[in-house]
Scaffold this motif. Structure first.
Motif, PDB file in Angstrom:
ATOM      1  N   LEU A  48       0.748  -1.310  -0.116  1.00 14.79           N
ATOM      2  CA  LEU A  48       0.006  -0.009   0.010  1.00 14.79           C
ATOM      3  C   LEU A  48       0.799   1.294  -0.057  1.00 14.79           C
ATOM      4  O   LEU A  48       0.656   2.264  -0.548  1.00 14.79           O
ATOM      5  CB  LEU A  48      -0.929   0.017   1.335  1.00 14.79           C
ATOM      6  CG  LEU A  48      -2.163  -0.955   1.036  1.00 14.79           C
ATOM      7  CD1 LEU A  48      -3.042  -0.816   2.291  1.00 14.79           C
ATOM      8  CD2 LEU A  48      -2.920  -0.800  -0.140  1.00 14.79           C
ATOM      9  N   ASP A  49       2.003   1.356   0.594  1.00 25.61           N
ATOM     10  CA  ASP A  49       2.757   2.385   0.951  1.00 25.61           C
ATOM     11  C   ASP A  49       3.406   2.835  -0.483  1.00 25.61           C
ATOM     12  O   ASP A  49       3.498   4.107  -0.793  1.00 25.61           O
ATOM     13  CB  ASP A  49       3.911   2.297   1.828  1.00 25.61           C
ATOM     14  CG  ASP A  49       3.401   2.347   2.972  1.00 25.61           C
ATOM     15  OD1 ASP A  49       2.563   3.001   3.509  1.00 25.61           O
ATOM     16  OD2 ASP A  49       4.116   1.477   3.920  1.00 25.61           O
ATOM     17  N   LYS A  50       3.272   1.946  -1.474  1.00 24.14           N
ATOM     18  CA  LYS A  50       4.012   2.160  -2.884  1.00 24.14           C
ATOM     19  C   LYS A  50       2.846   2.473  -3.872  1.00 24.14           C
ATOM     20  O   LYS A  50       3.191   3.211  -4.871  1.00 24.14           O
ATOM     21  CB  LYS A  50       4.699   0.860  -3.447  1.00 24.14           C
ATOM     22  CG  LYS A  50       5.993   0.607  -2.729  1.00 24.14           C
ATOM     23  CD  LYS A  50       6.815  -0.399  -3.334  1.00 24.14           C
ATOM     24  CE  LYS A  50       8.046  -0.606  -2.623  1.00 24.14           C
ATOM     25  NZ  LYS A  50       8.811  -1.800  -2.993  1.00 24.14           N
ATOM     26  N   VAL A  63      -7.102   5.701  -1.641  1.00 25.65           N
ATOM     27  CA  VAL A  63      -7.112   5.785  -2.743  1.00 25.65           C
ATOM     28  C   VAL A  63      -6.054   5.065  -3.541  1.00 25.65           C
ATOM     29  O   VAL A  63      -5.028   5.537  -3.172  1.00 25.65           O
ATOM     30  CB  VAL A  63      -7.273   7.377  -3.354  1.00 25.65           C
ATOM     31  CG1 VAL A  63      -7.341   7.386  -4.747  1.00 25.65           C
ATOM     32  CG2 VAL A  63      -8.376   8.049  -2.723  1.00 25.65           C
ATOM     33  N   ILE A  64      -6.304   4.177  -4.342  1.00 29.35           N
ATOM     34  CA  ILE A  64      -5.456   3.452  -5.145  1.00 29.35           C
ATOM     35  C   ILE A  64      -5.402   3.789  -6.498  1.00 29.35           C
ATOM     36  O   ILE A  64      -6.568   3.380  -6.990  1.00 29.35           O
ATOM     37  CB  ILE A  64      -5.431   1.919  -4.898  1.00 29.35           C
ATOM     38  CG1 ILE A  64      -5.034   1.494  -3.443  1.00 29.35           C
ATOM     39  CG2 ILE A  64      -4.490   1.108  -5.681  1.00 29.35           C
ATOM     40  CD1 ILE A  64      -5.301   0.299  -3.077  1.00 29.35           C
ATOM     41  N   ASP A  65      -4.437   4.178  -7.285  1.00 31.76           N
ATOM     42  CA  ASP A  65      -4.280   4.526  -8.748  1.00 31.76           C
ATOM     43  C   ASP A  65      -4.886   3.298  -9.584  1.00 31.76           C
ATOM     44  O   ASP A  65      -4.780   2.262  -9.258  1.00 31.76           O
ATOM     45  CB  ASP A  65      -3.058   5.226  -8.921  1.00 31.76           C
ATOM     46  CG  ASP A  65      -3.241   6.135 -10.204  1.00 31.76           C
ATOM     47  OD1 ASP A  65      -4.377   6.559 -10.476  1.00 31.76           O
ATOM     48  OD2 ASP A  65      -2.112   6.645 -10.759  1.00 31.76           O
ATOM     49  N   SER A  66      -5.483   3.707 -10.810  1.00 34.81           N
ATOM     50  CA  SER A  66      -5.858   2.602 -11.763  1.00 34.81           C
ATOM     51  C   SER A  66      -4.561   2.011 -12.153  1.00 34.81           C
ATOM     52  O   SER A  66      -3.376   2.667 -12.189  1.00 34.81           O
ATOM     53  CB  SER A  66      -6.465   3.408 -13.045  1.00 34.81           C
ATOM     54  OG  SER A  66      -5.389   4.657 -13.407  1.00 34.81           O
ATOM     55  N   ASP A  67      -4.912   0.623 -12.464  1.00 38.61           N
ATOM     56  CA  ASP A  67      -3.914  -0.090 -12.982  1.00 38.61           C
ATOM     57  C   ASP A  67      -2.734  -0.791 -12.044  1.00 38.61           C
ATOM     58  O   ASP A  67      -1.618  -0.924 -12.278  1.00 38.61           O
ATOM     59  CB  ASP A  67      -2.994   0.278 -14.339  1.00 38.61           C
ATOM     60  CG  ASP A  67      -4.155   0.544 -15.537  1.00 38.61           C
ATOM     61  OD1 ASP A  67      -4.985  -0.108 -15.516  1.00 38.61           O
ATOM     62  OD2 ASP A  67      -4.055   1.732 -16.155  1.00 38.61           O
ATOM     63  N   LYS A  68      -3.024  -0.277 -10.893  1.00 43.11           N
ATOM     64  CA  LYS A  68      -2.163  -0.868  -9.452  1.00 43.11           C
ATOM     65  C   LYS A  68      -2.657  -2.165  -9.027  1.00 43.11           C
ATOM     66  O   LYS A  68      -1.787  -2.921  -8.520  1.00 43.11           O
ATOM     67  CB  LYS A  68      -1.907   0.191  -8.684  1.00 43.11           C
ATOM     68  CG  LYS A  68      -1.468   1.541  -8.965  1.00 43.11           C
ATOM     69  CD  LYS A  68      -0.081   1.445  -9.239  1.00 43.11           C
ATOM     70  CE  LYS A  68       0.567   2.643  -9.836  1.00 43.11           C
ATOM     71  NZ  LYS A  68       1.795   2.658 -10.515  1.00 43.11           N
ATOM     72  N   LEU A  69      -3.878  -2.493  -9.299  1.00 42.57           N
ATOM     73  CA  LEU A  69      -4.313  -3.885  -8.775  1.00 42.57           C
ATOM     74  C   LEU A  69      -4.459  -4.644 -10.007  1.00 42.57           C
ATOM     75  O   LEU A  69      -4.706  -4.457 -11.118  1.00 42.57           O
ATOM     76  CB  LEU A  69      -6.034  -3.546  -8.245  1.00 42.57           C
ATOM     77  CG  LEU A  69      -6.101  -2.751  -7.177  1.00 42.57           C
ATOM     78  CD1 LEU A  69      -7.873  -2.712  -6.728  1.00 42.57           C
ATOM     79  CD2 LEU A  69      -5.288  -3.267  -6.052  1.00 42.57           C
ATOM     80  N   LEU A  70      -3.885  -5.846  -9.634  1.00 42.50           N
ATOM     81  CA  LEU A  70      -3.836  -7.109 -10.756  1.00 42.50           C
ATOM     82  C   LEU A  70      -5.217  -7.730 -10.958  1.00 42.50           C
ATOM     83  O   LEU A  70      -5.903  -8.061 -10.092  1.00 42.50           O
ATOM     84  CB  LEU A  70      -2.751  -8.145 -10.253  1.00 42.50           C
ATOM     85  CG  LEU A  70      -1.494  -7.629 -10.222  1.00 42.50           C
ATOM     86  CD1 LEU A  70      -0.498  -8.779  -9.630  1.00 42.50           C
ATOM     87  CD2 LEU A  70      -0.890  -6.948 -11.290  1.00 42.50           C
ATOM     88  N   GLY A  71      -5.455  -7.866 -12.446  1.00 39.71           N
ATOM     89  CA  GLY A  71      -6.586  -8.527 -12.689  1.00 39.71           C
ATOM     90  C   GLY A  71      -6.632  -9.986 -12.267  1.00 39.71           C
ATOM     91  O   GLY A  71      -5.606 -10.668 -12.350  1.00 39.71           O
ATOM     92  N   GLY A  72      -7.770 -10.639 -12.022  1.00 39.58           N
ATOM     93  CA  GLY A  72      -8.082 -11.768 -11.450  1.00 39.58           C
ATOM     94  C   GLY A  72      -7.751 -12.177 -10.020  1.00 39.58           C
ATOM     95  O   GLY A  72      -7.879 -13.202  -9.737  1.00 39.58           O
TER      96      GLY A  72
END
Length: 110
Positions: A48-50, A63-72
């Protein structure tokens, strides 16, 4: 009376698109009970810190920016509140859509 802690975020039904920004909010009722508030990720390989656009300590919003979470992937985020020696926590699950995979396309009539 102990405070109530809850987390609001995207609708629970369905999956979350990794191309969207994720916003979670910790709600403490009554708000005057907040002494410290911290966010952690309990699952998924996420630091999360990154990836968080907000502070993971002291901020009610995560708030986590778009494209930081992995699909699936499935993620569980936890908000923890501490007041003196007492602590409360709440968690929120996010199921991220996987990218489309290969398949068969049939066109009719040929």
């Amino acid at each position: 009376v102990a405070p109530k802690l809850s987390i609001t975020g995207p609708a629970a039904a369905g999956k979350f698109s990794p191309s969207n920004q994720l916003t979670l909010e910790a709600i403490v009722d009554p708000p005057s009970y907040i002494s410290t508030l911290d966010w952690t990720s309990l699952s998924g390989s996420l630091d999360l810190d990154k990836v968080a656009l907000t502070d993971t300590s002291g901020e009610a919003m995560l708030v986590i920016d778009s494209d930081k979470l992995l699909g699936g992937q499935d993620y569980t985020f936890k908000a923890s509140v501490q007041v003196g020696d007492l602590a409360w926590s709440a968690s929120f699950d996010v199921n991220v859509n996987a990218a489309p995979s290969s398949g068969i396309l049939t066109v009719s009539p040929a």
